[in-house]
Design a protein around this motif. Sequence first.
Motif, PDB file in Angstrom:
ATOM      1  N   PHE A  32       0.883  -1.166   0.000  1.00 18.98           N
ATOM      2  CA  PHE A  32       0.000   0.000   0.000  1.00 18.98           C
ATOM      3  C   PHE A  32       0.920   1.215   0.000  1.00 18.98           C
ATOM      4  CE2 PHE A  32      -3.139   2.348   3.085  1.00 18.98           C
ATOM      5  CZ  PHE A  32      -3.439   3.285   2.100  1.00 18.98           C
ATOM      6  N   LEU A  33       0.923   1.935  -1.127  1.00 17.43           N
ATOM      7  CA  LEU A  33       1.803   3.081  -1.291  1.00 17.43           C
ATOM      8  C   LEU A  33       1.067   4.390  -1.057  1.00 17.43           C
ATOM      9  CD1 LEU A  33       3.596   1.994  -4.599  1.00 17.43           C
ATOM     10  CD2 LEU A  33       4.505   1.846  -2.270  1.00 17.43           C
ATOM     11  N   SER A  34       1.822   5.409  -0.645  1.00 15.54           N
ATOM     12  CA  SER A  34       1.279   6.757  -0.551  1.00 15.54           C
ATOM     13  C   SER A  34       0.900   7.223  -1.962  1.00 15.54           C
ATOM     14  CB  SER A  34       2.320   7.699   0.059  1.00 15.54           C
ATOM     15  OG  SER A  34       3.502   7.704  -0.738  1.00 15.54           O
ATOM     16  N   GLU A  35       0.119   8.280  -2.035  1.00 11.31           N
ATOM     17  CA  GLU A  35      -0.330   8.790  -3.336  1.00 11.31           C
ATOM     18  C   GLU A  35       0.834   9.144  -4.246  1.00 11.31           C
ATOM     19  OE1 GLU A  35      -3.268  11.884  -3.025  1.00 11.31           O
ATOM     20  OE2 GLU A  35      -4.569  10.640  -1.774  1.00 11.31           O
ATOM     21  N   ASP A  36       1.959   9.595  -3.681  1.00 14.50           N
ATOM     22  CA  ASP A  36       3.117   9.972  -4.495  1.00 14.50           C
ATOM     23  C   ASP A  36       4.056   8.788  -4.775  1.00 14.50           C
ATOM     24  OD1 ASP A  36       4.415   9.593  -2.069  1.00 14.50           O
ATOM     25  OD2 ASP A  36       5.052  11.681  -1.862  1.00 14.50           O
ATOM     26  N   ASP A  37       3.672   7.576  -4.361  1.00 20.36           N
ATOM     27  CA  ASP A  37       4.445   6.343  -4.580  1.00 20.36           C
ATOM     28  C   ASP A  37       5.819   6.358  -3.898  1.00 20.36           C
ATOM     29  OD1 ASP A  37       2.397   5.280  -6.144  1.00 20.36           O
ATOM     30  OD2 ASP A  37       3.299   5.934  -8.033  1.00 20.36           O
ATOM     31  N   LYS A  38       6.006   7.174  -2.869  1.00 21.69           N
ATOM     32  CA  LYS A  38       7.319   7.290  -2.236  1.00 21.69           C
ATOM     33  C   LYS A  38       7.398   6.650  -0.862  1.00 21.69           C
ATOM     34  CE  LYS A  38       8.691  11.339  -4.805  1.00 21.69           C
ATOM     35  NZ  LYS A  38       9.160  12.705  -4.794  1.00 21.69           N
ATOM     36  N   THR A  39       6.264   6.185  -0.325  1.00 23.72           N
ATOM     37  CA  THR A  39       6.232   5.614   1.023  1.00 23.72           C
ATOM     38  C   THR A  39       5.363   4.365   1.042  1.00 23.72           C
ATOM     39  OG1 THR A  39       6.413   7.840   1.960  1.00 23.72           O
ATOM     40  CG2 THR A  39       5.665   6.104   3.439  1.00 23.72           C
ATOM     41  N   ILE A  40       5.864   3.313   1.693  1.00 25.89           N
ATOM     42  CA  ILE A  40       5.037   2.124   1.923  1.00 25.89           C
ATOM     43  C   ILE A  40       4.275   2.359   3.223  1.00 25.89           C
ATOM     44  CG2 ILE A  40       5.008  -0.348   2.433  1.00 25.89           C
ATOM     45  CD1 ILE A  40       7.512  -0.619   0.671  1.00 25.89           C
ATOM     46  N   ILE A  41       2.948   2.430   3.115  1.00 26.74           N
ATOM     47  CA  ILE A  41       2.084   2.646   4.274  1.00 26.74           C
ATOM     48  C   ILE A  41       1.787   1.320   4.959  1.00 26.74           C
ATOM     49  CG2 ILE A  41      -0.226   3.408   4.980  1.00 26.74           C
ATOM     50  CD1 ILE A  41      -0.066   5.454   2.636  1.00 26.74           C
ATOM     51  N   GLY A  42       1.649   0.254   4.177  1.00 28.00           N
ATOM     52  CA  GLY A  42       1.359  -1.067   4.707  1.00 28.00           C
ATOM     53  C   GLY A  42       1.591  -2.123   3.647  1.00 28.00           C
ATOM     54  N   TYR A  43       1.441  -3.365   4.046  1.00 33.73           N
ATOM     55  CA  TYR A  43       1.594  -4.457   3.079  1.00 33.73           C
ATOM     56  C   TYR A  43       0.902  -5.708   3.593  1.00 33.73           C
ATOM     57  CZ  TYR A  43       5.057  -7.198   5.714  1.00 33.73           C
ATOM     58  OH  TYR A  43       5.685  -7.990   6.650  1.00 33.73           O
ATOM     59  N   TYR A  44       0.688  -6.638   2.668  1.00 27.31           N
ATOM     60  CA  TYR A  44       0.260  -7.983   3.036  1.00 27.31           C
ATOM     61  C   TYR A  44       0.875  -8.979   2.066  1.00 27.31           C
ATOM     62  CZ  TYR A  44      -3.547  -6.964  -0.366  1.00 27.31           C
ATOM     63  OH  TYR A  44      -4.282  -6.597  -1.472  1.00 27.31           O
ATOM     64  N   ASN A  45       1.026 -10.219   2.542  1.00 24.78           N
ATOM     65  CA  ASN A  45       1.573 -11.301   1.737  1.00 24.78           C
ATOM     66  C   ASN A  45       0.603 -12.467   1.811  1.00 24.78           C
ATOM     67  OD1 ASN A  45       3.159 -14.034   1.731  1.00 24.78           O
ATOM     68  ND2 ASN A  45       4.467 -12.612   0.614  1.00 24.78           N
ATOM     69  N   LEU A  46       0.241 -12.999   0.643  1.00 25.45           N
ATOM     70  CA  LEU A  46      -0.728 -14.092   0.563  1.00 25.45           C
ATOM     71  C   LEU A  46      -0.069 -15.356   0.042  1.00 25.45           C
ATOM     72  CD1 LEU A  46      -3.665 -12.129  -1.128  1.00 25.45           C
ATOM     73  CD2 LEU A  46      -3.321 -12.584   1.317  1.00 25.45           C
ATOM     74  N   GLY A  47      -0.390 -16.483   0.666  1.00 29.27           N
ATOM     75  CA  GLY A  47       0.075 -17.784   0.231  1.00 29.27           C
ATOM     76  C   GLY A  47      -1.085 -18.767   0.257  1.00 29.27           C
ATOM     77  N   LEU A  48      -0.810 -19.999  -0.081  1.00 30.29           N
ATOM     78  CA  LEU A  48      -1.855 -21.027  -0.126  1.00 30.29           C
ATOM     79  C   LEU A  48      -1.608 -22.103   0.916  1.00 30.29           C
ATOM     80  CD1 LEU A  48      -2.148 -21.447  -3.992  1.00 30.29           C
ATOM     81  CD2 LEU A  48      -3.626 -20.129  -2.475  1.00 30.29           C
ATOM     82  N   GLY A  49      -2.658 -22.737   1.337  1.00 34.82           N
ATOM     83  CA  GLY A  49      -2.564 -23.824   2.308  1.00 34.82           C
ATOM     84  C   GLY A  49      -3.900 -24.526   2.422  1.00 34.82           C
ATOM     85  N   TYR A  50      -4.137 -25.136   3.556  1.00 34.17           N
ATOM     86  CA  TYR A  50      -5.417 -25.785   3.813  1.00 34.17           C
ATOM     87  C   TYR A  50      -5.591 -25.975   5.308  1.00 34.17           C
ATOM     88  CZ  TYR A  50      -2.487 -29.968   3.960  1.00 34.17           C
ATOM     89  OH  TYR A  50      -1.500 -30.881   4.256  1.00 34.17           O
ATOM     90  N   ILE A  51      -6.807 -26.211   5.687  1.00 35.24           N
ATOM     91  CA  ILE A  51      -7.129 -26.523   7.079  1.00 35.24           C
ATOM     92  C   ILE A  51      -7.388 -28.016   7.176  1.00 35.24           C
ATOM     93  CG2 ILE A  51      -8.909 -26.310   8.878  1.00 35.24           C
ATOM     94  CD1 ILE A  51      -9.164 -23.415   8.275  1.00 35.24           C
ATOM     95  N   GLU A  52      -6.829 -28.625   8.218  1.00 35.08           N
ATOM     96  CA  GLU A  52      -7.111 -30.024   8.524  1.00 35.08           C
ATOM     97  C   GLU A  52      -8.028 -30.086   9.728  1.00 35.08           C
ATOM     98  OE1 GLU A  52      -3.072 -32.340   7.173  1.00 35.08           O
ATOM     99  OE2 GLU A  52      -3.302 -31.817   9.276  1.00 35.08           O
ATOM    100  N   GLN A  53      -8.848 -31.113   9.761  1.00 40.09           N
ATOM    101  CA  GLN A  53      -9.735 -31.317  10.899  1.00 40.09           C
ATOM    102  C   GLN A  53      -9.465 -32.698  11.473  1.00 40.09           C
ATOM    103  OE1 GLN A  53     -13.799 -30.428  10.016  1.00 40.09           O
ATOM    104  NE2 GLN A  53     -14.192 -29.940  12.138  1.00 40.09           N
TER     105      GLN A  53
END
Length: 176
Positions: free
Chosen positions: A48-69
Amino acid sequence: MNKRLNVVPYDAGLQKLASSFHSGNDFLDRFLKGSLALDANIGKTFVFLSEDDKTIIGYYNLGLGYIEQNDFGIRKKAGGAVHINSFALDEKYHGLLQANTEDGMKINLSDILLDNCMEKIEEIREKYAGFTFVTLCSTQQGYSLYSRNGFDNLEEDMSFAIEDSDIECIPMYLPM
């Protein structure tokens, strides 16, 4: 929450901006600043960049997996999952109020970034891969964010793979 955010895939050209990112969590800061945030074998990082693209305000990283029961001692796959490997907002933006709902609930910038993350997850589900759950391991500091956005603690008979860095975190999930 349809506020348009300047969220883009993270690449090596943006990595220099990570040096000034400080979430208050050393692990999450090191993840973004190191090579893992760029490693497609780990997941895909969005910043998540600032409007001027000069600062990272936040981020997230997504991967794959599964839930076991655990069903009477037998572990069974309960369903595929997109796993939020990392989610962080720079300290300067923690608790930054954006709006209030009609019933008085506060909407912070972190809620808006999480909403963007969930939109990306829904896009992945609609276009590329089917899954049943969204999973994550929450820090104590992030727990209220996820709780107020519909995530629940993982049930006792459910599990998913965690990293050493997640040992003190709270496993959570959201059925899709």
